[in-house]
Scaffold this active site. Sequence first.
Site, mmCIF file in Angstrom:
data_model
loop_
_atom_site.group_PDB
_atom_site.id
_atom_site.type_symbol
_atom_site.label_atom_id
_atom_site.label_comp_id
_atom_site.label_asym_id
_atom_site.label_seq_id
_atom_site.Cartn_x
_atom_site.Cartn_y
_atom_site.Cartn_z
ATOM 1 N N ASN A 1 0.811 -1.230 0.000
ATOM 2 C CA ASN A 1 0.000 0.000 0.000
ATOM 3 C C ASN A 1 0.842 1.276 0.000
ATOM 4 O OD1 ASN A 1 0.762 -0.419 2.642
ATOM 5 N ND2 ASN A 1 -1.196 0.166 3.527
ATOM 6 N N LYS B 1 12.103 -7.953 1.668
ATOM 7 C CA LYS B 1 11.158 -8.678 0.815
ATOM 8 C C LYS B 1 9.969 -7.751 0.561
ATOM 9 C CE LYS B 1 7.555 -11.049 1.472
ATOM 10 N NZ LYS B 1 6.799 -10.380 0.390
ATOM 11 N N PRO B 2 9.925 -7.152 -0.652
ATOM 12 C CA PRO B 2 8.782 -6.279 -0.954
ATOM 13 C C PRO B 2 7.553 -7.117 -1.282
ATOM 14 C CG PRO B 2 10.194 -6.468 -2.884
ATOM 15 C CD PRO B 2 10.847 -7.293 -1.795
ATOM 16 N N GLY C 1 2.010 -5.384 7.813
ATOM 17 C CA GLY C 1 1.001 -6.146 7.084
ATOM 18 C C GLY C 1 -0.113 -6.562 8.027
ATOM 19 N N SER C 2 -0.791 -7.636 7.684
ATOM 20 C CA SER C 2 -1.972 -8.024 8.467
ATOM 21 C C SER C 2 -1.586 -8.685 9.787
ATOM 22 C CB SER C 2 -2.834 -8.991 7.647
ATOM 23 O OG SER C 2 -2.173 -10.241 7.557
ATOM 24 N N GLU D 1 4.039 -3.964 12.552
ATOM 25 C CA GLU D 1 3.033 -2.916 12.324
ATOM 26 C C GLU D 1 1.877 -3.620 11.627
ATOM 27 O OE1 GLU D 1 0.781 -0.616 10.612
ATOM 28 O OE2 GLU D 1 2.420 0.263 9.430
ATOM 29 N N LEU D 2 0.809 -3.879 12.396
ATOM 30 C CA LEU D 2 -0.222 -4.805 11.918
ATOM 31 C C LEU D 2 -1.535 -4.074 11.614
ATOM 32 C CD1 LEU D 2 0.695 -7.689 14.410
ATOM 33 C CD2 LEU D 2 1.578 -7.287 12.109
ATOM 34 N N CYS E 1 -3.403 1.208 6.865
ATOM 35 C CA CYS E 1 -3.684 0.661 8.210
ATOM 36 C C CYS E 1 -4.286 1.728 9.101
ATOM 37 C CB CYS E 1 -2.400 0.162 8.854
ATOM 38 S SG CYS E 1 -1.644 -1.124 7.908
ATOM 39 N N SER F 1 0.234 10.643 10.258
ATOM 40 C CA SER F 1 1.530 10.095 9.844
ATOM 41 C C SER F 1 2.573 11.186 9.638
ATOM 42 C CB SER F 1 1.358 9.315 8.545
ATOM 43 O OG SER F 1 0.331 8.373 8.697
ATOM 44 N N GLU G 1 7.720 2.822 14.604
ATOM 45 C CA GLU G 1 8.563 3.197 13.462
ATOM 46 C C GLU G 1 8.478 4.697 13.293
ATOM 47 O OE1 GLU G 1 6.842 0.498 10.394
ATOM 48 O OE2 GLU G 1 8.872 -0.325 10.390
HETATM 49 C C1 SIN Z 1 0.176 1.860 6.620
HETATM 50 O O1 SIN Z 1 -0.909 1.883 6.078
HETATM 51 O O2 SIN Z 1 0.670 0.796 7.014
HETATM 52 C C2 SIN Z 1 1.010 3.092 6.820
HETATM 53 C C3 SIN Z 1 0.305 4.361 6.636
HETATM 54 C C4 SIN Z 1 1.146 5.572 7.006
HETATM 55 O O3 SIN Z 1 2.339 5.474 7.295
HETATM 56 O O4 SIN Z 1 0.588 6.640 7.015
#
Ligand code: SIN
Length: 491
Positions: free
Chosen positions: A163, A186-187, A244-245, A266-267, A300, A457, A474
């Site tokens: 994303n 790993k993208p 990710g999830s 970061e889920l 997320c 963010s 992060e």
């Molecule tokens: C995310 O959707 O995992 C990150 C979104 C952001 O950093 O603003």
Amino acid sequence: MSAAHALPRHLADAVPTGLLVDGEWRPAAGGATFAVEDPATGQVLAEVADAGPADGLDALAAAHAAQPAWRTVAPRERAELLRAVFETLVARTEDLAALITAEGGKPIAESRAEVAYAAEFVRWYSEQAVRINGLTRTAPSGTNRQIVLRRPVGPAFLITPWNFPIAMITRKVAPALAAGCAVVVKPSELTPLTTGVFAEIVRAELERRELPTGVVNVVPTSAAGALTEPLLADPRLRKLSFTGSTEVGRVLLRGAAQNVLRTSMELGGNAPFLVFDDADVPAAVEGAVAAKMRNSGQTCVAANRFLVHERVAAEFTAGLTEAFGRLVVGPGADPATTVGPLIEERAAARVAEVVQQAVDGGARVTVGGDRPSGPGSFYRPTVLTGVDPGARAVREEIFGPVAPVVTFGSEDEGLDLANSTDFGLVAYAYTRDVDRAFRVAERVDAGMVGLNRGMVSDASAPFGGVKQSGIGREGGEAGIEEYLESVYVAL
Ligand code: SIN
């Protein structure tokens, strides 16, 4: 290898489509490739080398071999490398943004904003590389000194999502490099092209400065589990960072337990967007559009549940319906587009299912509620009212342009609804009452809170969640800590 198919020639020539292992671009060991598609058209953009487990282990071996040299590179040199990468990212904004839009579908203006966001992580950590502080003090007993040294945790495996195909990479790679860690990235298999360009920028800069090029390795793969398992089982790896999830995060945490890795997770989220009866409702509508529609709702931190006081619900819903109705759905490359496609067909089909389930349960669609005809994985911006709090649209992370509105009658009820989830990444609240704003920030289960703002963010702020939304932070000062360990020396 270079990209082909539907990418414009000047981009196709600039996109590496191999694996980056020990400073060299190469095909996968078995020669396999996979296709990357444009979600706006379904057209194939490029074939990318498909790393297998042996390639992953080669990449880890390269990172492990580069680690001792990299940790002794002077912090100032690490900082200057990152600063140069930052400058190049800014200079190449247009190419990178075009690629993000091509493989991820984002409206081009949002892709430019993502490049700026991504570059900011690199700039921030170029500045933090020279500010890694230890500690010294006299022990409380007065008998000796206590010294705390900081050192890099070691080779790190960074798994990034589709994303934000460049920002989620720089958010991990920049602090890792600043701290002195070599990395394997790993993208996502859906968006590996932007990663390739970023990795080449870093590789070329390392080479130009005669620094170890094995510090950054990249292994795109269509078989994430097969590649990941042997890496997590290998004692040379010391750190795992994943975005990710929650479901995949749980599997990775189990794998990481084998060698007791440091982990950053970061889920998923299920962000409440609270609108109190004293809110500036037009401002809340504007914030709601920002919090919901970035990347077509595929973040997320997307507002997932709109919890609105019953006294302002009609005004808020009417405003949101009108605002969503004005959004322009289309291919991200068209500058008029404000809502691009979802990442793939199955994502659009899932969003359609979630909306249908809410409607079957009694919800009313005030705008949208369907897919435009024609190719591409599009879904129209949708507002749902009268949603049952048990509906999937409220319980699950929607990851699409759908806003379910649920009403509440008191502050306590609003907060109870907000906290009635296993997730806790971010919460948004609109109120003119400062005391209430602080009460919300203190009581809501979330790692981040946007007060009268639809966007939190920032590369310089600690991003992360509580409950099942993750572990660690992060960005900001906290982001580099994830790649450092403390060594206590008694003297
Ligand atoms: C995310 O959707 O995992 C990150 C979104 C952001 O950093 O603003």
